[in-house]
Write a protein that holds these residues in place. Structure first.
Motif, PDB file in Angstrom:
ATOM      1  N   TYR A  54       0.802  -1.160  -0.238  1.00  0.00           N
ATOM      2  CA  TYR A  54      -0.036   0.096  -0.195  1.00  0.00           C
ATOM      3  C   TYR A  54       0.977   1.234  -0.229  1.00  0.00           C
ATOM      4  CZ  TYR A  54      -3.599   3.541   1.622  1.00  0.00           C
ATOM      5  OH  TYR A  54      -4.398   4.223   2.038  1.00  0.00           O
ATOM      6  N   LYS A  55       2.176   1.517   0.973  1.00  0.00           N
ATOM      7  CA  LYS A  55       2.973   2.139   1.530  1.00  0.00           C
ATOM      8  C   LYS A  55       3.840   2.287  -0.347  1.00  0.00           C
ATOM      9  CE  LYS A  55       6.485   2.030   3.367  1.00  0.00           C
ATOM     10  NZ  LYS A  55       7.176   1.738   4.754  1.00  0.00           N
ATOM     11  N   ALA A  56       3.797   1.409  -1.308  1.00  0.00           N
ATOM     12  CA  ALA A  56       4.934   1.488  -2.274  1.00  0.00           C
ATOM     13  C   ALA A  56       4.017   1.790  -3.536  1.00  0.00           C
ATOM     14  CB  ALA A  56       5.649   0.086  -2.808  1.00  0.00           C
ATOM     15  N   ASN A  57       2.976   1.857  -3.217  1.00  0.00           N
ATOM     16  CA  ASN A  57       1.416   2.480  -3.860  1.00  0.00           C
ATOM     17  C   ASN A  57       1.249   3.793  -3.286  1.00  0.00           C
ATOM     18  OD1 ASN A  57       0.479   1.790  -6.803  1.00  0.00           O
ATOM     19  ND2 ASN A  57      -1.566   1.650  -5.116  1.00  0.00           N
ATOM     20  N   ASN A  58       2.389   4.216  -3.359  1.00  0.00           N
ATOM     21  CA  ASN A  58       1.887   6.112  -2.882  1.00  0.00           C
ATOM     22  C   ASN A  58       0.769   6.072  -1.829  1.00  0.00           C
ATOM     23  OD1 ASN A  58       2.315   8.915  -2.774  1.00  0.00           O
ATOM     24  ND2 ASN A  58       1.279   9.162  -4.256  1.00  0.00           N
ATOM     25  N   PHE A  59       0.564   4.755  -0.679  1.00  0.00           N
ATOM     26  CA  PHE A  59      -0.409   5.030  -0.572  1.00  0.00           C
ATOM     27  C   PHE A  59      -1.791   5.188  -1.098  1.00  0.00           C
ATOM     28  CE2 PHE A  59       2.617   7.133   2.610  1.00  0.00           C
ATOM     29  CZ  PHE A  59       2.636   6.005   3.453  1.00  0.00           C
ATOM     30  N   THR A  60      -2.326   4.203  -1.594  1.00  0.00           N
ATOM     31  CA  THR A  60      -3.500   4.035  -2.918  1.00  0.00           C
ATOM     32  C   THR A  60      -3.515   2.640  -2.946  1.00  0.00           C
ATOM     33  OG1 THR A  60      -2.885   5.563  -3.758  1.00  0.00           O
ATOM     34  CG2 THR A  60      -4.152   4.467  -4.668  1.00  0.00           C
ATOM     35  N   ASP A  61      -5.112   2.268  -2.566  1.00  0.00           N
ATOM     36  CA  ASP A  61      -5.231   0.406  -2.794  1.00  0.00           C
ATOM     37  C   ASP A  61      -5.392  -0.111  -4.522  1.00  0.00           C
ATOM     38  OD1 ASP A  61      -6.810   1.480  -0.726  1.00  0.00           O
ATOM     39  OD2 ASP A  61      -9.475   0.794  -1.970  1.00  0.00           O
ATOM     40  N   THR A  62      -4.776  -1.361  -4.005  1.00  0.00           N
ATOM     41  CA  THR A  62      -4.573  -1.998  -5.524  1.00  0.00           C
ATOM     42  C   THR A  62      -5.040  -3.545  -5.260  1.00  0.00           C
ATOM     43  OG1 THR A  62      -2.750  -3.517  -3.629  1.00  0.00           O
ATOM     44  CG2 THR A  62      -1.691  -2.006  -4.128  1.00  0.00           C
ATOM     45  N   ASP A  63      -4.522  -4.236  -6.453  1.00  0.00           N
ATOM     46  CA  ASP A  63      -5.559  -5.280  -6.700  1.00  0.00           C
ATOM     47  C   ASP A  63      -5.624  -6.009  -5.273  1.00  0.00           C
ATOM     48  OD1 ASP A  63      -5.943  -4.755  -8.747  1.00  0.00           O
ATOM     49  OD2 ASP A  63      -4.088  -5.780  -9.579  1.00  0.00           O
ATOM     50  N   ASN A  64      -4.764  -6.518  -4.275  1.00  0.00           N
ATOM     51  CA  ASN A  64      -4.396  -6.695  -3.389  1.00  0.00           C
ATOM     52  C   ASN A  64      -4.478  -6.217  -1.774  1.00  0.00           C
ATOM     53  OD1 ASN A  64      -3.556  -9.679  -4.446  1.00  0.00           O
ATOM     54  ND2 ASN A  64      -1.447  -8.775  -4.125  1.00  0.00           N
ATOM     55  N   VAL A  65      -4.316  -4.737  -1.906  1.00  0.00           N
ATOM     56  CA  VAL A  65      -4.853  -4.264  -0.300  1.00  0.00           C
ATOM     57  C   VAL A  65      -5.813  -2.946  -0.407  1.00  0.00           C
ATOM     58  CG1 VAL A  65      -3.014  -2.417   0.688  1.00  0.00           C
ATOM     59  CG2 VAL A  65      -2.471  -4.567  -0.016  1.00  0.00           C
ATOM     60  N   LYS A  66      -6.657  -2.981   0.051  1.00  0.00           N
ATOM     61  CA  LYS A  66      -8.643  -2.229   0.465  1.00  0.00           C
ATOM     62  C   LYS A  66      -7.680  -1.640   1.562  1.00  0.00           C
ATOM     63  CE  LYS A  66      -9.493  -3.264  -3.213  1.00  0.00           C
ATOM     64  NZ  LYS A  66      -8.932  -4.631  -4.182  1.00  0.00           N
ATOM     65  N   TYR A  67      -7.133  -0.556   1.477  1.00  0.00           N
ATOM     66  CA  TYR A  67      -7.225   0.814   2.753  1.00  0.00           C
ATOM     67  C   TYR A  67      -9.100   0.950   3.808  1.00  0.00           C
ATOM     68  CZ  TYR A  67      -7.008   4.782   5.577  1.00  0.00           C
ATOM     69  OH  TYR A  67      -6.669   5.631   7.278  1.00  0.00           O
ATOM     70  N   ILE A  68      -9.012   0.840   4.532  1.00  0.00           N
ATOM     71  CA  ILE A  68     -10.243   0.737   5.431  1.00  0.00           C
ATOM     72  C   ILE A  68     -10.415   2.206   6.243  1.00  0.00           C
ATOM     73  CG2 ILE A  68     -11.945  -0.572   6.950  1.00  0.00           C
ATOM     74  CD1 ILE A  68     -11.234  -3.191   5.876  1.00  0.00           C
ATOM     75  N   TYR A  69      -9.397   2.439   7.179  1.00  0.00           N
ATOM     76  CA  TYR A  69      -9.496   3.139   8.371  1.00  0.00           C
ATOM     77  C   TYR A  69      -7.626   3.417   9.065  1.00  0.00           C
ATOM     78  CZ  TYR A  69     -11.020  -0.156  12.612  1.00  0.00           C
ATOM     79  OH  TYR A  69     -10.484  -1.359  12.865  1.00  0.00           O
ATOM     80  N   GLY A  70      -7.302   4.076   9.615  1.00  0.00           N
ATOM     81  CA  GLY A  70      -6.403   3.802  10.674  1.00  0.00           C
ATOM     82  C   GLY A  70      -5.044   4.518  10.248  1.00  0.00           C
TER      83      GLY A  70
END
Length: 422
Positions: free
Chosen positions: A286-302
């Motif tokens: 997520y961090k490597a993608n400039n704190f943006t969602d990827t196919d694997n990672v979906k940010y929710i909170y915090g």
């Protein structure tokens, strides 16, 4: 002027002098330890008296667990089930931490009195008996303060072990603290030591069932252990993780629950202290993608509030996350350990969550900061789905016995947090 020659001491005389000096040193150390233990006892007595002034949580209809035929504690309800996660309470239990221990007691009591949970899960580090910060090696004192508080509140709860609960230099071992929590005198503590052929202590399950007898949620408590690879005192931050036989226990237990549940795999949540490696994998992606969602990672909170957005985990991985994916039961995992990380992200279909911490003691100066302090509320629906959210302690709704301390609510403990995470 004397010409007397100096008389050399014989080896036997030298040994006697050595013994006298050694005895004096031992007596001084023993006296000092006795004095410090007495001062600590006075401080702990003060906090015990404080706990006795706290009123029990007011429930309209409190759920009471039963032990089922498989030896699992089980709550029965057709309504929502509410879990509050606390983590890293860090009660020192010594003469140097009395005031900060009182603050932790104050915070826990206020939040639980307002939230009125059906169950509290404490994801490790109830105790922090680090002598140069707490003033004691006695980790049972910390455990007793917290257990007494929970019994006074009358809230059902279950702890999992953190690395600080039983340090190598602590007076009491994991086994001994495990036996302490399992005592009958703590009627609201649902801790179970677990199977002797599975590594760790406190690997156990608490089930939620409806009145039809269907398991709507299985709550797994697992011991993530402490340190590995020669890091005996934990100063190198080489952390352990779930062992292979724990992964097997998790699989076997779920398959057994599936049979009990009319051959339907129950939903489950897992609680532990040290993040499994996939927390780091997910956050790094997520961090490597400039704190943006990827196919694997979906940010929710915090956010990740540790230095350089770090996630502190083990370098070892025995396949627990992969097994959770394979079994398709576990919807979410909850941990602590990193006091300034409190994010939740969906990684490959499983929600990985950090809880708000309580800590007033371990991180130097942390008592002056408030953005990271609070609890996590987990609402489990009758169909077994769940949602969770963070609740900050410094909200007006949390009424305390003692006045809340003044803290910094404008900046984070570490200044490296970027605006992208705010």
């Amino acid at each position: 002027m004397s010409n007397k020659a100096k008389v050399k001491k014989t080896p036997k005389q030298k040994f006697k002098v050595f013994l006298k000096v050694l005895m004096i040193i031992i007596l001084v150390i023993a006296l000092l330890c006795g004095i410090l233990a007495s001062i600590s006892a006075v401080g702990n007595k003060s906090n015990k008296n404080f706990i006795s002034t706290i009123e029990a949580v007011s429930y309209e209809n409190q759920l009471e667990p039963i032990l089922d035929d498989n030896g699992f504690y089980t709550f029965i309800t057709d309504d929502n089930f509410k879990v509050v996660q606390l983590t890293d309470v860090h009660i020192g239990g010594g003469f140097m931490s009395t005031k900060k221990d009182s603050m932790a007691i104050n915070a826990v009591a206020a939040m639980l009195s307002e939230e009125k949970p059906d169950l509290v899960v404490v994801t490790g580090d109830i105790a922090y008996p680090v002598p140069f910060q707490a003033g004691t090696f006695n980790n049972k004192s910390s455990a007793k303060i917290f257990a007494d508080l929970m019994e006074q509140l009358g809230v059902y709860w279950c702890p999992v072990f953190g690395n600080h609960d039983t340090e190598a230099y602590s007076f009491y071992s994991r086994k001994q603290i495990s036996e302490f929590y399992a005592q009958d005198i703590y009627e609201h503590c649902l801790f179970q030591p677990g199977l002797t052929d599975v590594d760790g202590y406190g690997n156990c399950v608490i089930n939620v069932k409806n009145t039809k007898g269907e398991i709507t949620q299985s709550l797994f408590m697992m011991d993530s252990h402490s340190y590995v690879d020669g890091d005996f005192l934990g100063i190198l931050w080489k952390y352990d993780t779930f062992h292979e036989n724990q992964v097997k226990w998790y699989e076997d237990t779920l398959n057994g629950l599936k049979v009990e549940n009319n051959n339907t795999m129950p939903n489950s949540l897992v609680f532990f202290h040290i993040a499994i490696p996939e927390y780091k994998e997910a956050w790094d992606e997520y961090k490597a993608n400039n704190f943006t969602d990827t196919d694997n990672v979906k940010y929710i909170y915090g956010k990740a509030g540790e230095k350089e957005y770090s996630v502190y985990t083990s370098e070892h991985n025995y396949g627990f996350f992969d097994k959770a994916k394979e079994l398709s039961s576990t919807q979410g995992m909850f941990c602590g350990h990193d006091h300034l990380n409190n994010f939740q992200i969906d990684y490959k279909g499983i929600k990985l969550s950090y809880g708000y911490s309580i800590d007033y003691l371990a991180y130097t100066g942390i008592m002056k900061f408030g953005l990271q302090r609070g609890c996590t509320v987990i609402d489990i629906a009758p169909d077994g789905t769940f949602n969770s959210h963070l609740e900050n302690y410094y909200q007006d709704k949390y009424k305390t016995v003692n006045e809340k301390e003044t803290v910094n609510m404008n900046t984070n403990y570490h200044e490296e947090i970027t605006e992208k995470q705010q």
